[in-house]
Design a protein around this motif. Structure first.
Motif, short mmCIF file in Angstrom:
data_model
loop_
_atom_site.label_atom_id
_atom_site.label_comp_id
_atom_site.label_asym_id
_atom_site.label_seq_id
_atom_site.Cartn_x
_atom_site.Cartn_y
_atom_site.Cartn_z
N GLY A 143 18.82 -9.21 -2.79
CA GLY A 143 19.58 -10.47 -2.16
C GLY A 143 19.77 -10.33 -0.88
O GLY A 143 19.53 -11.36 -0.06
N GLY A 144 20.16 -9.27 -0.13
CA GLY A 144 20.07 -8.86 1.18
C GLY A 144 18.65 -8.77 1.86
O GLY A 144 18.45 -9.19 3.05
N GLU A 145 17.91 -8.38 1.10
CA GLU A 145 16.38 -7.99 1.45
C GLU A 145 15.62 -9.27 1.90
O GLU A 145 15.11 -9.32 2.98
CB GLU A 145 15.76 -7.16 0.37
CG GLU A 145 14.08 -7.00 0.71
CD GLU A 145 13.99 -5.72 1.69
OE1 GLU A 145 12.93 -5.73 2.21
OE2 GLU A 145 14.78 -4.98 2.05
N VAL A 146 15.86 -10.33 0.98
CA VAL A 146 14.86 -11.46 1.25
C VAL A 146 15.14 -12.08 2.49
O VAL A 146 14.19 -12.42 3.23
CB VAL A 146 15.00 -12.35 0.08
CG1 VAL A 146 16.55 -12.98 0.00
CG2 VAL A 146 14.02 -13.46 0.22
N GLY A 147 16.42 -12.25 2.90
CA GLY A 147 16.73 -13.23 4.17
C GLY A 147 16.25 -12.03 5.54
O GLY A 147 15.82 -12.58 6.38
N SER A 148 16.91 -10.83 5.33
CA SER A 148 16.58 -9.92 6.49
C SER A 148 15.34 -9.55 6.73
O SER A 148 14.59 -9.68 7.75
CB SER A 148 17.32 -8.74 6.25
OG SER A 148 18.52 -9.03 5.95
N ALA A 149 14.39 -9.45 5.82
CA ALA A 149 13.14 -9.18 5.85
C ALA A 149 12.13 -10.31 6.35
O ALA A 149 11.28 -9.84 6.93
CB ALA A 149 12.56 -8.65 4.55
N THR A 150 12.52 -11.31 5.67
CA THR A 150 11.55 -12.59 6.11
C THR A 150 11.88 -12.82 7.46
O THR A 150 11.07 -13.25 8.10
CB THR A 150 12.01 -13.87 5.19
OG1 THR A 150 11.72 -13.08 3.78
CG2 THR A 150 11.22 -14.81 5.26
N ALA A 151 13.19 -12.83 7.86
CA ALA A 151 13.52 -13.22 9.37
C ALA A 151 12.83 -12.17 10.36
O ALA A 151 12.15 -12.67 11.15
CB ALA A 151 15.01 -13.10 9.60
N PHE A 152 12.83 -10.90 9.66
CA PHE A 152 12.27 -10.04 10.66
C PHE A 152 10.75 -10.15 10.64
O PHE A 152 10.13 -10.00 11.80
CB PHE A 152 12.36 -8.43 10.01
CG PHE A 152 11.89 -7.47 10.73
CD1 PHE A 152 12.78 -6.59 11.96
CD2 PHE A 152 10.79 -6.87 10.42
CE1 PHE A 152 12.23 -5.74 12.59
CE2 PHE A 152 10.26 -5.71 11.02
CZ PHE A 152 10.92 -5.17 12.17
N LEU A 153 10.00 -10.55 9.69
CA LEU A 153 8.78 -10.67 9.64
C LEU A 153 8.29 -11.89 10.44
O LEU A 153 7.40 -11.90 11.14
CB LEU A 153 8.25 -10.89 8.20
CG LEU A 153 6.82 -11.16 7.66
CD1 LEU A 153 6.07 -9.95 8.22
CD2 LEU A 153 6.61 -11.45 6.36
N VAL A 154 8.89 -13.11 10.39
CA VAL A 154 8.40 -14.28 10.97
C VAL A 154 8.87 -14.31 12.26
O VAL A 154 8.20 -14.76 13.31
CB VAL A 154 9.01 -15.54 10.32
CG1 VAL A 154 8.91 -16.96 11.13
CG2 VAL A 154 8.45 -15.66 8.74
N GLU A 155 9.88 -13.83 12.79
CA GLU A 155 10.50 -13.54 14.15
C GLU A 155 9.52 -12.53 15.01
O GLU A 155 9.50 -12.85 16.06
CB GLU A 155 11.82 -13.05 14.37
CG GLU A 155 12.87 -14.29 13.92
CD GLU A 155 14.38 -13.57 13.61
OE1 GLU A 155 15.30 -14.13 13.45
OE2 GLU A 155 14.58 -12.42 13.78
#
Length: 441
Positions: A143-155
């Protein structure tokens, strides 16, 4: 529906807007490795659910035993929103990089508990409790991975490549789903039923743990997201990203929720539920359903990458709208064809068509949702909408589809749930503004 930003709009410009940086494969690996581990374990747990049921939930009633195993599996979905809120807050206050190290560590602990837990015959009631704890940690960390990882990736992506970068989040899921299925098939071919019961089912989880040291190493070495660093220098972090998300950015959360409904229903119905549907409802051999699912995963990977690529050229809305319209048009006729001609070639055609169409949506999804939120609440806001949609519409997709078939006594009833997801996705994307050409906030 335009989703406004009400904090630091005038100067919250992304450092990624210049587009001068080359494609960075390290960013892809860092952002997707935890997601890949989660979906690999998800797939192999599904594959070996019957064996796990016997080992950890013994019962005179085989159905009750299997139900207990699936209930434990479902705990991972119930804890996703909690993990998204807590770990998303952490990512928005302390950085994506720190949060990603925490999530993969928790995920490794959950996988390790599942892989090495003694059975019910060895320690009694503590065996299912340990399995429950393992799934709790897996779901919480995912649950925490999806938001953090996607933000990291796109940013990390230049503005003209955000779609391609974001597409790898979904591609990593599909690759892990494919690898998990192939691993399950290989083990059933090379090990006897007795060997699978004794130790064989643990092997995939142990293999999954091997990537954890790699994940921890690369996540500790790569720099923090440039967008987050820039924002942290100019503006104070939100005191409570969760509260600010639901009070100020609730429309963006609803938008992310609606977009996720289509993606999660499509994934769980057109990919995960299809083998069960093909074998139990249509009488297609299990081996054929596995072949079709592998072909569908390949079609999905290709379409997802193509969508991310195209979205950087023409915007996110166009491929996402085309996907929902195509799904609305072809889903019912394809299921009619399959129920009338339940053969392997038809199953491959149907599942590949459905998953390729879904891929057109999913390849643009990650970048689109990231672009809805400003940096200081991005991980939390994304995680809330995504995880609640997955918990409600994905975790119970198989049960809902099975219930529809039983109540209506109609083999085609499964497609109605898929069409519902298409409608929600179409309406949501139609109401939103495309921000693909703008700097991240």
């Amino acid at each position: 529906m335009d989703v406004p930003v009400q904090r630091g709009e005038s100067d919250a410009l992304s450092l990624a807007a210049t587009g001068t940086r080359p494609f960075d494969a390290r960013v892809i690996v860092v952002a997707t490795i935890g997601n890949a581990l989660e979906w690999f374990d998800f797939t192999v747990f599904s594959f070996f659910a019957a064996i796990i049921a016997k080992q950890f939930f013994p019962s005179d009633n085989a159905t009750a035993s299997l139900l207990a195993a699936w209930t434990t599996f479902g705990v991972g979905f119930l804890t996703r929103p909690l993990g998204g809120i807590i770990l998303g807050n952490y990512a928005d206050r302390h950085g994506r990089k720190s949060a990603l190290v925490v999530t993969i560590s928790l995920m490794a602990l959950g996988v390790g508990i599942i892989a090495f837990s003694p059975t019910y015959a060895q320690i009694g009631i503590f065996a299912p409790i340990l399995m429950l704890i393992g799934r709790f940690l897996q779901g919480f960390s995912a649950g925490g991975e999806v938001g953090s990882a996607t933000a990291f990736l796109v940013e990390h992506a230049p503005v003209e490549r955000r779609g391609v970068y974001g597409s790898f989040q979904m591609i990593s899921q599909a690759c892990s789903m494919l690898l998990g299925a192939l691993t399950g098939v290989a083990l059933t071919q090379f090990l006897s039923p007795e060997q699978l019961d004794q130790f064989g089912w643990r092997i995939p989880f142990m293999l999954g743990l091997l990537i954890v040291p790699v994940g921890l190493y690369v996540r500790s070495k790569l720099d923090e997201s440039p967008v987050f660093k820039d924002h942290a220098k100019r503006l104070p972090t939100a005191k409570s990203p969760f509260l600010e998300s639901i009070v100020i950015h609730w429309r963006a959360i609803l938008a992310g929720f609606g977009l996720t409904v289509y993606g999660t229903i499509g994934t769980y119905i057109f990919y995960y539920f299809m083998p069960s549907y093909a074998t139990k409802t249509l009488g297609i051999p299990f081996s054929s359903s596995v072949i079709a699912s592998c072909c569908a995963a390949i079609a999905y990977i290709a379409a997802t990458f193509a969508s991310g690529l195209v979205s950087d050229a023409v915007g996110r809305k166009k491929p996402m709208m085309i996907s929902t319209v195509l799904s609305l048009l072809i889903s019912y006729p394809l299921f009619v064809l399959l129920t009338g001609h339940p053969t392997l070639p038809v199953l491959i055609l149907v599942q590949c068509s459905l998953m390729a169409t879904l891929g057109l949506f999913q390849g643009s999804y990650c970048a689109f949702v990231c672009e809805l939120f400003p940096a200081h609440v991005r991980s939390t806001g994304m995680a809330i909408g995504y995880n609640f949609a997955v918990m409600i519409f994905g975790g119970f997709a198989g049960a809902i589809a099975t219930l529809l078939i039983k109540v209506t006594e109609d083999k085609l009833a499964v497609v109605y749930y898929g069409l519902f997801g298409c409608v929600v996705g179409f309406v949501t994307i139609a109401l939103l503004k495309d921000r693909s050409k703008q700097p991240l906030m």
